[in-house]
Write an enzyme that holds these catalytic residues in place. Structure first.
Site, PDB file in Angstrom:
ATOM      1  N   SER A  20       6.490  16.274  60.091  1.00  0.00           N
ATOM      2  CA  SER A  20       6.815  14.842  60.072  1.00  0.00           C
ATOM      3  C   SER A  20       6.014  14.066  59.023  1.00  0.00           C
ATOM      4  O   SER A  20       4.796  14.207  58.914  1.00  0.00           O
ATOM      5  CB  SER A  20       6.562  14.222  61.447  1.00  0.00           C
ATOM      6  N   ARG A  21       6.720  13.186  58.298  1.00  0.00           N
ATOM      7  CA  ARG A  21       6.051  12.338  57.297  1.00  0.00           C
ATOM      8  C   ARG A  21       5.806  10.934  57.849  1.00  0.00           C
ATOM      9  O   ARG A  21       5.247  10.078  57.159  1.00  0.00           O
ATOM     10  CB  ARG A  21       6.891  12.272  56.026  1.00  0.00           C
ATOM     11  N   LYS A  71      15.776  13.634  70.552  1.00  0.00           N
ATOM     12  CA  LYS A  71      16.458  12.344  70.369  1.00  0.00           C
ATOM     13  C   LYS A  71      17.474  12.026  71.471  1.00  0.00           C
ATOM     14  O   LYS A  71      17.570  10.890  71.920  1.00  0.00           O
ATOM     15  CB  LYS A  71      17.146  12.304  69.007  1.00  0.00           C
ATOM     16  N   ASP A 107      17.799   4.924  62.342  1.00  0.00           N
ATOM     17  CA  ASP A 107      18.363   5.642  61.185  1.00  0.00           C
ATOM     18  C   ASP A 107      19.514   4.839  60.587  1.00  0.00           C
ATOM     19  O   ASP A 107      19.736   4.856  59.374  1.00  0.00           O
ATOM     20  CB  ASP A 107      18.871   7.031  61.606  1.00  0.00           C
ATOM     21  N   GLY A 133      30.036  15.903  56.238  1.00  0.00           N
ATOM     22  CA  GLY A 133      29.234  16.289  57.400  1.00  0.00           C
ATOM     23  C   GLY A 133      29.648  15.509  58.630  1.00  0.00           C
ATOM     24  O   GLY A 133      30.163  14.377  58.520  1.00  0.00           O
ATOM     25  N   ALA A 134      29.447  16.115  59.798  1.00  0.00           N
ATOM     26  CA  ALA A 134      29.844  15.464  61.052  1.00  0.00           C
ATOM     27  C   ALA A 134      28.813  15.742  62.148  1.00  0.00           C
ATOM     28  O   ALA A 134      29.149  15.857  63.317  1.00  0.00           O
ATOM     29  CB  ALA A 134      31.226  15.965  61.481  1.00  0.00           C
ATOM     30  N   TYR A 225      16.226  14.596  51.580  1.00  0.00           N
ATOM     31  CA  TYR A 225      15.237  14.075  50.617  1.00  0.00           C
ATOM     32  C   TYR A 225      14.186  15.102  50.194  1.00  0.00           C
ATOM     33  O   TYR A 225      13.229  14.758  49.501  1.00  0.00           O
ATOM     34  CB  TYR A 225      14.560  12.801  51.169  1.00  0.00           C
TER      35      TYR A 225
END
Ligand code: NAP
Length: 283
Positions: A20-21, A71, A107, A133-134, A225
């Site tokens: 994690s950043r 999540k 997000d 994407g899905a 990223y």
């Protein structure tokens, strides 16, 4: 109206969590704004998630960020859910309000804010917004695009059924599922093309898109990223198109959480971006 609070604690939880950043981002803001607070990484295995939230207030936390694989579970155990979390069925930001667990999914905010900052005219030209994407990230991106007024969103996924299921919860007049094999053929009138798959992550793979001949005003976005310039973005850049990388989404999604926990709305600056880029490059 928010006010600065002191001696506050927040964290990011996941399993694993070492990648994690978020601590780099929140740590930089704590320092920049001189906030008397901390932000740490905590590895929480799935079978300890309920217990972690049971003692969140007693442990002195104002809230936390949530990453894979928690999540959806955190969304389920919340007492209050913001519309962004309800639309996606998953939460990434938690805060306490009178002992109640409140959640949102920032997000969506992160993606849309970065798009608006990087390509302010993204919705001004007539044409389609093509989402590749899905998965979970695509759901948030599509929700944000529709909320912002997109009228023709096409979702291309390797597994067509998954795209078909995903669009069921959206306005079917404005979103449709498309076959992976039509990806290149159907991009002719695209104004924005967004990769939300994990293709390109760590330099592995690239959505099979041929950018040749597209209008140079076409905006190509990747939410991956690492690396900062994915193969997808590299090809778009070489074709002369406008490119938007995925790091800004990560930086902007952190803003609402920091404000909830520490009482200051932080700024995403080029200095913060440089700091996170350096962290990516160092690892
Ligand atoms: P997910 O729910 O697991 O979905 C993965 C998506 O990638 C699916 O559409 C899947 O297609 C597709 N995919 C995977 N491998 C593929 C391949 N070899 N060929 C074609 N399609 C493939 O993951 P997610 O949560 O949506 O996350 C997707 C990416 O977004 C990750 O790399 C994540 O790091 C990134 N992300 C970035 C940010 C940010 O802040 N920038 C935020 C969230 C996520 P199928 O349905 O056919 O399997």
């Amino acid at each position: 109206m928010t006010s600065v609070v002191s001696n506050r604690k927040a964290c990011v939880i996941g399993w694993p969590i070492s990648h994690s950043r978020s601590p780099v981002i929140h740590g930089a803001w704590l320092k920049r704004y001189g906030v008397d607070g901390t932000y740490q990484k905590i590895a929480v295995p799935p079978d300890e998630l309920a217990a972690f939230f049971g003692r969140l207030a007693d442990d002195g936390f104002a809230g936390c960020n949530v990453t894979i694989p928690h999540k959806e579970a955190v969304f389920s155990l919340a007492h209050h859910r913001e519309p962004s979390a309800i639309a996606i069925g998953a939460a990434n930001t938690v805060w306490l309000d009178g002992g109640k667990i409140c959640v949102s999914n920032t997000d969506v905010y992160g993606f849309m804010t970065h798009l608006a900052v990087s390509a302010p005219d993204w919705n001004k030209r007539p044409g389609a917004v093509c989402v590749i994407g899905a998965g979970g990230a695509a759901r948030g991106v599509i929700y944000g695009l529709l909320e912002a007024g997109a009228t023709d969103v096409r979702v291309f996924n390797r597994t067509l059924d998954r795209a078909g299921n995903l669009i069921k919860s959206f306005d079917r007049q404005r979103v449709r599922a498309c076959a992976w094999s039509d990806l290149t053929a159907d991009l002719g009138d695209a104004t924005v093309i967004i990769n939300t798959t994990s293709l390109g992550m760590n330099g592995k793979g690239c959505p099979p898109v041929d950018f040749t001949g597209l209008d140079p005003a076409t905006i190509v976005v990747d939410i991956v990223y690492v690396p900062l310039e994915t193969e997808f973005l590299r090809r778009a850049r070489l074709a002369g198109l406008v490119t938007v990388d995925g790091l800004g989404m990560l930086l902007h999604q952190a803003v609402p959480g920091f404000e909830k926990w520490f009482g200051i709305r932080p700024e995403v600056t080029s200095e913060l971006r440089r700091l996170v880029v350096a962290d990516i490059e160092a690892h």
